[in-house]
Write a protein that holds these residues in place. Structure first.
Motif, PDB file in Angstrom:
ATOM      1  N   ILE A 429      44.019  41.792  45.765  1.00 45.67           N
ATOM      2  CA  ILE A 429      43.349  43.016  45.274  1.00 45.67           C
ATOM      3  C   ILE A 429      42.610  42.716  43.976  1.00 45.67           C
ATOM      4  CG2 ILE A 429      43.770  45.326  44.319  1.00 45.67           C
ATOM      5  CD1 ILE A 429      46.095  45.556  46.332  1.00 45.67           C
ATOM      6  N   LEU A 430      43.277  41.972  43.080  1.00 42.16           N
ATOM      7  CA  LEU A 430      42.649  41.648  41.802  1.00 42.16           C
ATOM      8  C   LEU A 430      41.415  40.780  42.002  1.00 42.16           C
ATOM      9  CD1 LEU A 430      45.818  40.915  39.612  1.00 42.16           C
ATOM     10  CD2 LEU A 430      44.223  42.840  39.380  1.00 42.16           C
ATOM     11  N   GLN A 431      41.480  39.869  42.983  1.00 40.23           N
ATOM     12  CA  GLN A 431      40.320  39.014  43.251  1.00 40.23           C
ATOM     13  C   GLN A 431      39.104  39.845  43.666  1.00 40.23           C
ATOM     14  OE1 GLN A 431      42.107  36.090  45.998  1.00 40.23           O
ATOM     15  NE2 GLN A 431      41.073  34.531  44.775  1.00 40.23           N
ATOM     16  N   MET A 432      39.349  40.919  44.418  1.00 35.79           N
ATOM     17  CA  MET A 432      38.243  41.756  44.897  1.00 35.79           C
ATOM     18  C   MET A 432      37.686  42.632  43.784  1.00 35.79           C
ATOM     19  SD  MET A 432      39.387  42.884  48.744  1.00 35.79           S
ATOM     20  CE  MET A 432      40.979  43.507  48.260  1.00 35.79           C
ATOM     21  N   LYS A 433      38.505  42.988  42.790  1.00 42.77           N
ATOM     22  CA  LYS A 433      38.072  43.946  41.776  1.00 42.77           C
ATOM     23  C   LYS A 433      37.465  43.288  40.539  1.00 42.77           C
ATOM     24  CE  LYS A 433      40.922  47.896  43.013  1.00 42.77           C
ATOM     25  NZ  LYS A 433      41.817  48.949  42.520  1.00 42.77           N
ATOM     26  N   VAL A 434      37.921  42.101  40.186  1.00 40.64           N
ATOM     27  CA  VAL A 434      37.410  41.501  38.950  1.00 40.64           C
ATOM     28  C   VAL A 434      36.065  40.853  39.198  1.00 40.64           C
ATOM     29  CG1 VAL A 434      39.712  41.113  38.011  1.00 40.64           C
ATOM     30  CG2 VAL A 434      38.608  39.311  39.356  1.00 40.64           C
ATOM     31  N   GLU A 435      35.238  40.870  38.146  1.00 47.54           N
ATOM     32  CA  GLU A 435      33.913  40.263  38.236  1.00 47.54           C
ATOM     33  C   GLU A 435      33.879  38.899  37.546  1.00 47.54           C
ATOM     34  OE1 GLU A 435      31.475  41.478  39.917  1.00 47.54           O
ATOM     35  OE2 GLU A 435      32.466  43.368  40.444  1.00 47.54           O
ATOM     36  N   ASN A 436      34.788  38.719  36.588  1.00 49.86           N
ATOM     37  CA  ASN A 436      34.802  37.479  35.794  1.00 49.86           C
ATOM     38  C   ASN A 436      35.205  36.296  36.692  1.00 49.86           C
ATOM     39  OD1 ASN A 436      35.706  35.323  34.046  1.00 49.86           O
ATOM     40  ND2 ASN A 436      35.540  36.811  32.371  1.00 49.86           N
ATOM     41  N   GLN A 437      34.297  35.296  36.742  1.00 57.13           N
ATOM     42  CA  GLN A 437      34.534  34.155  37.630  1.00 57.13           C
ATOM     43  C   GLN A 437      35.756  33.334  37.208  1.00 57.13           C
ATOM     44  OE1 GLN A 437      32.902  33.630  40.496  1.00 57.13           O
ATOM     45  NE2 GLN A 437      34.422  31.987  40.878  1.00 57.13           N
ATOM     46  N   GLU A 438      35.982  33.258  35.897  1.00 63.70           N
ATOM     47  CA  GLU A 438      37.135  32.488  35.410  1.00 63.70           C
ATOM     48  C   GLU A 438      38.435  33.115  35.905  1.00 63.70           C
ATOM     49  OE1 GLU A 438      39.169  30.980  31.200  1.00 63.70           O
ATOM     50  OE2 GLU A 438      37.272  32.112  31.181  1.00 63.70           O
ATOM     51  N   PHE A 439      38.493  34.480  35.849  1.00 59.90           N
ATOM     52  CA  PHE A 439      39.683  35.168  36.345  1.00 59.90           C
ATOM     53  C   PHE A 439      39.844  34.963  37.845  1.00 59.90           C
ATOM     54  CE2 PHE A 439      39.867  38.546  32.737  1.00 59.90           C
ATOM     55  CZ  PHE A 439      40.414  37.589  31.898  1.00 59.90           C
TER      56      PHE A 439
END
Length: 622
Positions: A429-439
Motif C-alpha cells: 500500500i505504501l509503495q502505491m501511495k508514496v511518490e518519493n523514489q528513495e522511499f
C-alpha cells in the motif's frame, strides 16, 4: 662352577675339614681323636691333590700310603675311603649351594661334583677290589645340604651306579623312594635281573649296555615305566665311568621322575588352550601390559580392531595406538598413574588410531595386576569399540532435532506467517501511495526480505508434513538429466564445467521424482556456491549400482567444508554461507527426503580442495 669350587676349597678349608671329620668319626667310632685328626690331615692332602692339582695318580699314591698307615686290610680301608669321599661330596654340595637352594641349582652342582669324584672313586674301587657292600650315606648334613637334598628327593631325583657287569654298587635314597627298594636289597644284584622293568625298556637297556661296553653316555627323556603296577615317566642321564687307562668300568645313572610334572604340563597346556580360546573368541580387544606399560599379549579382536598383528606390537608402548598429540599422550599418562594408584579405570572413552589411519572410539577398562608381594607387575586392558554405537547415537540426536523442528514448524508458520502477511500488505500500500523514489526503493527492499522469510517458512512447513508426493518407480539417470537442464540456466554455473558420467544399466528405485529432483538441485546449487570465484570450477555427477543399491555422487572442486562443520551440515538452520545467501534448510530437507525412501547421504570433504556427496537408494524389487 670350577672357579667357585676352587675358591671354597681355598677359603673354607678349615670348615670343610671340621665338617668332614665329624662325619668320618661315625665311620670309624673306635679311633681316638688324635688318630682321627691325623687321618683327616692326610685325607685333605689327597683330596686337594686331586681336586686342585687335578692329579689322579699322585692322589692315588697318597691314598695308598693312607691305607697302609691306618688300615690292616686295603679293601676294608678302601671302602671307608670311598664312603669318606662321598661324604665330602655332600659337604661341598652344601657349601656350593648355600646361597642358591633351588632344586635346579642343586641338581646342576650335584651332577658337577658327581662327575668330578667318579674317576677317584672308581680308581679306588678297581685297584683295591672293594666288596659290593652298600656305600654309606651320611646320616646328618648341614641345614643347607638337607634342604637341597630334600628338594632333590621331592623332585623325584635318584642316582645309582653299576659296575661293568651291570651289577648295582650304589643305590641312593632317591632311588629307594622311586622303586620302593632299600639299598641293602639291591646292591650286589644285576640291574636287569632284579629289576625287570628296566630290561623291558629296549632303548634304555641298549643305552646302559652301550655305556658299560663302549663308554658312550646318553640322555633319554620321557621314558615310560611301570613300577609296582604304577605308571611313571622318567628323564634318565647315563654317564660312563672310566679307569685310569680310559677304559669303561661302569656307569652312573641319574633318574628324574617327571610323572607329576608331565601331568601338570598337560593340565597347564589345557588351561592355556582354554585361556587362549576365551581371549581369541572375545568380541572386545584384550591387551596385557607389563610393569613398564608395554604390550605383552594381544588377542585377535585387538588385531582386527587396530590392524596390527601381535608380533608387530609386542614390547611396544600403548601410545602406538594414540593420535600424535600432547593431549592424547597426557591422557594416557594420567590413566597409567590412575591404574597404579586406584587399581582400575572403568569405561573411560578415548579416541585411538588404527594402522590404516581410521579413528576408533573405544571405552577402556584397565585393571591393575599385582604379584603375591603386592608389587605392580602390569595391567589388563579391555577395549570396546563404540565407534558405530556413537554414530548411531549421533543419528538419534539428529533425528530428535529434526523431530523437534517438525513439531514446531506448524506453530512457527502460523506465528510468523500472519504478521508477515500484514507487513507485506502495508508495504505494498505504501509503495502505491508514496511518490518519493528513495522511499519506494526502500519499501521494495522490505518486500524482498518479506518474500524471503515467507519462502523459508513455506519450506519449513512443507517438509515438516508427511510426504504426500506421488511415489513411483523412477530411473535416477532421468532425474539427473533433468537437473542438468535446469542448472544450465543458473548464472553461478554458467562458466563452470558440468560433467555427467551415468551408468546406463542402473535399476529402478522407488521414490518421488520431484523430491529427488529437489535433492539434486539443492546439493548442486551448494556446489555452485562453493565454486564461486573459481575460474576452473568443475561439477561431476556420476551414477552406479551394486547388488542392493543405486548410487549417485556429486563432486565439486570448490572451497570444501571445514572438518568441524561436517557433523552439523544436516542440522536445520546450520549454514556457513554469508548472511542472506542461505537459510540452512537445503541439506536438512535433502537428508529428510532421502532417508524417507530408506536411502542415505554421506559426505567427504577436504577443506580447500572440494566436496563429494554420495546418495544411495535401495533397488526396487518387483
Amino acid at each position: 662352577m670350577k672357579e667357585k669350587l676352587r675358591n671354597i676349597l681355598l677359603e673354607r678349608s678349615d670348615d670343610i675339614s671340621r665338617d668332614w671329620q665329624e662325619r668320618i668319626a661315625k665311620l670309624v667310632p673306635e679311633w681316638s681323636e688324635e688318630t682321627l685328626k691325623s687321618f683327616m690331615q692326610e685325607m685333605m692332602t689327597a683330596l686337594y691333590i686331586y681336586l686342585l692339582d687335578q692329579k689322579l695318580q699322585a692322589a692315588m699314591r697318597h691314598i695308598h700310603q693312607i691305607l697302609n698307615d691306618y688300615f690292616p686290610a686295603a679293601s676294608e680301608g678302601a671302602t671307608i675311603l670311598i664312603n669318606s669321599f662321598l661324604l665330602n661330596r655332600y659337604i661341598l654340595l652344601a657349601k656350593m649351594t648355600e646361597q642358591g637352594e633351588s632344586a635346579l641349582n642343586s641338581l646342576e652342582v650335584f651332577g658337577f661334583l658327581n662327575d668330578l669324584y667318579n674317576p677317584l672313586v672308581v680308581a679306588v674301587f678297581e685297584q683295591y677290589h672293594v666288596t659290593n657292600q652298600p656305600l654309606m650315606l651320611p646320616e646328618q648334613f648341614s641345614s643347607s645340604c638337607i634342604t637341597n637334598l630334600n628338594a632333590l628327593e621331592f623332585a623325584g631325583v635318584g642316582f645309582f651306579v653299576l659296575d661293568r657287569d651291570a651289577t648295582i654298587i650304589y643305590w641312593s635314597r632317591g632311588v629307594e623312594k622311586i622303586h620302593n627298594l632299600k639299598a641293602n636289597k639291591v646292591v650286589g644284584r644285576n640291574l636287569f635281573e632284579h629289576n625287570p622293568e628296566w630290561r623291558h625298556q629296549t632303548l634304555l637297556e641298549s643305552a646302559i649296555l652301550s655305556a658299560l661296553q663302549n663308554g658312550e653316555g646318553k640322555e633319554l627323556t620321557d621314558i615310560k615305566m611301570r613300577i609296582n603296577k604304577e605308571k611313571f615317566i622318567f628323564n634318565i642321564l647315563i654317564a660312563a665311568l672310566f679307569d685310569a687307562r680310559g677304559l669303561p668300568v661302569g656307569c652312573s645313572i641319574l633318574i628324574h621322575d617327571v610323572t607329576q610334572q608331565k601331568s601338570q604340563e598337560t593340565q597347564l597346556y589345557r588351561y592355556e588352550q582354554y585361556f587362549e580360546n576365551i581371549l581369541n573368541d572375545a568380541a572386545d580387544a584384550i591387551i596385557l601390559l607389563n610393569e613398564n606399560h608395554r604390550i605383552i599379549m594381544w588377542n585377535l579382536a585387538a588385531e582386527h580392531l587396530f590392524g596390527y598383528s601381535e608380533e608387530e606390537v609386542f614390547g611396544k608402548d600403548l601410545s602406538l595406538l594414540l593420535h600424535n598429540t600432547q593431549h592424547s599422550l597426557d591422557e594416557m599418562g594420567q590413566m597409567d598413574q590412575m591404574v597404579i594408584d586406584k587399581g582400575f579405570v572403568r569405561n573411560q572413552r578415548m579416541r585411538m588410531l588404527a594402522r590404516d589411519g581410521r579413528n576408533v572410539l573405544v571405552e577402556i577398562t584397565r585393571t591393575v595386576l599385582r604379584n603375591k608381594r603386592n608389587d605392580f607387575i602390569g595391567s589388563s586392558v579391555i577395549l570396546r569399540d563404540i565407534t558405530q554405537q556413537e554414530q548411531l547415537r549421533q543419528q538419534v540426536i539428529q533425528s530428535e532435532k529434526l523431530s523437534a523442528v517438525g513439531t514446531l514448524a506448524a506453530g512457527i508458520a502460523h506465528e510468523v506467517g500472519t504478521p508477515l502477511t500484514s507487513i507485506s500488505s502495508l508495504a505494498q500500500i505504501l509503495q502505491m501511495k508514496v511518490e518519493n523514489q528513495e522511499f519506494k526503493d526502500k519499501l521494495s527492499l522490505i518486500q524482498q526480505s518479506i518474500d524471503r522469510i515467507s519462502r523459508t517458512v513455506r519450506t519449513l512447513v512443507d517438509f515438516s508434513r508427511p510426504l504426500t508426493e506421488k511415489v513411483e518407480d523412477i530411473y535416477l539417470n532421468n532425474v539427473i538429466e533433468h537437473v542438468v537442464r535446469i542448472l544450465k540456466y543458473d548464472k553461478r554455473l554458467k562458466h563452470q564445467e558440468i560433467i555427467v558420467e551415468l551408468e546406463p544399466s542402473i535399476p529402478l528405485v522407488r521414490a518421488s521424482f520431484d523430491q529427488i529432483l529437489q535433492v539434486f538441485i539443492n546439493i548442486c546449487l551448494n556446489a555452485a556456491d562453493a565454486m564461486e570465484g573459481h575460474k576452473d570450477g568443475r561439477l561431476l555427477i556420476k551414477t552406479w549400482s551394486n547388488s542392493r543399491l543405486v548410487c549417485a555422487s556429486i563432486t565439486d572442486n570448490g572451497s570444501g567444508i571445514a572438518k568441524r562443520d561436517i557433523s552439523h551440515i544436516f542440522e536445520p538452520f546450520f549454514t556457513t554461507k554469508k548472511d542472506g545467501k542461505g537459510t540452512g534448510l537445503g541439506l536438512w530437507v535433502s537428508y529428510n527426503i532421502i532417508t524417507s525412501f530408506s536411502g542415505d547421504i554421506k559426505v567427504e570433504s577436504i577443506e580447500g580442495s572440494g566436496t563429494t556427496f554420495t546418495l544411495s537408494l535401495p533397488i526396487h524389487l518387483k
